[in-house]
Design a protein around this motif. Structure first.
Motif, PDB file in Angstrom:
ATOM      1  N   LEU A 167      -3.878  -0.500  -0.678  1.00 49.31           N
ATOM      2  CA  LEU A 167      -2.682   0.232  -1.074  1.00 49.31           C
ATOM      3  C   LEU A 167      -2.499   0.225  -2.584  1.00 49.31           C
ATOM      4  O   LEU A 167      -2.090   1.230  -3.178  1.00 49.31           O
ATOM      5  N   ILE A 199       6.151  -4.241  -1.950  1.00 52.46           N
ATOM      6  CA  ILE A 199       5.630  -3.040  -1.290  1.00 52.46           C
ATOM      7  C   ILE A 199       6.776  -2.145  -0.817  1.00 52.46           C
ATOM      8  O   ILE A 199       6.760  -0.920  -1.023  1.00 52.46           O
ATOM      9  N   ARG A 203       7.464   1.654  -2.264  1.00 50.53           N
ATOM     10  CA  ARG A 203       7.441   2.833  -1.400  1.00 50.53           C
ATOM     11  C   ARG A 203       8.744   3.618  -1.511  1.00 50.53           C
ATOM     12  O   ARG A 203       8.739   4.855  -1.554  1.00 50.53           O
ATOM     13  N   SER A 245      -3.552  -4.655   0.898  1.00 49.07           N
ATOM     14  CA  SER A 245      -3.835  -3.615   1.887  1.00 49.07           C
ATOM     15  C   SER A 245      -2.544  -2.931   2.321  1.00 49.07           C
ATOM     16  O   SER A 245      -1.434  -3.379   2.016  1.00 49.07           O
ATOM     17  N   ARG A 246      -2.703  -1.859   3.078  1.00 45.51           N
ATOM     18  CA  ARG A 246      -1.530  -1.126   3.568  1.00 45.51           C
ATOM     19  C   ARG A 246      -0.706  -1.955   4.538  1.00 45.51           C
ATOM     20  O   ARG A 246       0.464  -1.681   4.745  1.00 45.51           O
ATOM     21  N   SER A 247      -1.325  -2.950   5.135  1.00 47.81           N
ATOM     22  CA  SER A 247      -0.596  -3.834   6.040  1.00 47.81           C
ATOM     23  C   SER A 247       0.054  -4.996   5.308  1.00 47.81           C
ATOM     24  O   SER A 247       0.684  -5.849   5.938  1.00 47.81           O
ATOM     25  N   LYS A 292      -7.677  -0.963   4.298  1.00 49.79           N
ATOM     26  CA  LYS A 292      -7.305   0.172   3.467  1.00 49.79           C
ATOM     27  C   LYS A 292      -6.444  -0.321   2.302  1.00 49.79           C
ATOM     28  O   LYS A 292      -5.299  -0.717   2.507  1.00 49.79           O
TER      29      LYS A 292
END
Length: 279
Positions: free
Chosen positions: A145, A186, A190, A155-157, A143
């Motif tokens: 990000l 990241i 956020r 990715s989100r991870s 996924k």
């Protein structure tokens, strides 16, 4: 003295003569009795069961191998399942199809899993056998990000990856920085994005320069320079000034420098700056 000895010698009865052909069975009978006693103490039931278990244990690998050989056949079909954005169902089925025709039991499913997970968009692949000759593969896609430096995706991870078609991820924020600081970027992005929502501002991107300076980009195109030190305090100062002084003139602002101890410096858009009187 001699006479006395002779008299004593006569008193000893002579050994009776042994009849010809006679034999004694005493010692042999004793030996057979001992053997019977030994044999009687042996737990023959347990010995028999133990021998049976050993025999069966020796036969299990042989029997298992014969059974699997009899049951084995070729892989006839591969089913690929998952929700795909960056990957292609057809491409995945074609990649997995290289195992069609191979042994159903001898094929190592770990090899299939590892091969599929080398694809840029694949986060994980779960492979299982379905009797009689089918493989089922469940794909979980990464996924995205944000877009990362040089057109890559993160990715989100927090994993950086370089698919051949990054644009299919659609409209995403743009993050940039040293690869080894991706988690820091990241986390900061956020935190800022969550705070901006409360002020009606959209988050568009965040850049961490090699020397450690941060620059925030809002969804309206405004750049906010935060520098290297006291980044959280400078961000709060920018938000305060924006809310009190700049919100009504947001369309005129091009850049905000928050690296000041008691305020911010505002750079207006070119047309507004040219029309403003010189001080």
């Amino acid at each position: 003295m001699l006479e006395t000895l002779l008299i004593r010698g006569r008193a000893v009865p002579p050994e009776p003569p042994r009849r010809r052909g006679a034999t004694s069975m005493g010692p042999e009978r004793d030996r057979f009795g001992v053997l019977k006693a030994v044999l009687a103490t042996v737990p023959w039931l347990q010995v028999g069961l133990g021998a049976t278990v050993v025999l069966l244990a020796a036969m299990v690998p042989w029997g298992t191998d014969r059974l699997l050989t009899a049951m084995d056949q070729q892989i006839l079909a591969v089913d690929v399942r998952g929700e795909f954005v960056g990957e292609s169902q057809v491409a995945l089925e074609r990649a997995a199809g290289t195992w069609i025709g191979k042994s159903y039991f001898a094929t190592d499913l770990a090899d299939i899993k590892a091969e599929l997970e080398r694809r840029p968009w694949v986060a994980s692949a779960a492979v299982k056998r379905v009797w009689p000759g089918r493989l089922e593969i469940d794909i979980r896609e990464k996924k995205p990000l944000a877009y990362w430096t040089d057109g890559r995706l993160v990715s989100r991870s927090g994993e950086l990856f370089s698919p051949p078609n990054p644009d299919v991820a659609g409209k995403l924020p743009r993050l940039a920085g040293p690869d080894e600081r991706v988690r820091d970027v990241i986390d900061m992005a956020r935190s800022m994005s969550d705070q901006l929502v409360g002020y009606g501002l959209g988050f568009a991107g965040l850049t961490l320069e090699q020397r450690g300076a941060w620059t925030l980009t809002l969804s309206n195109g405004i750049e906010v320079v935060l520098g290297r030190d006291q980044v959280a305090q400078r961000f709060e100062r920018f938000v305060t000034v924006y809310e009190n002084r700049l919100a009504s003139r947001v369309d005129e602002v091009s850049r905000i420098d928050a690296r000041y101890s008691n305020g911010v410096a505002v750079q207006w858009k070119a047309d507004v700056a040219q029309a403003a009187p010189k001080s």
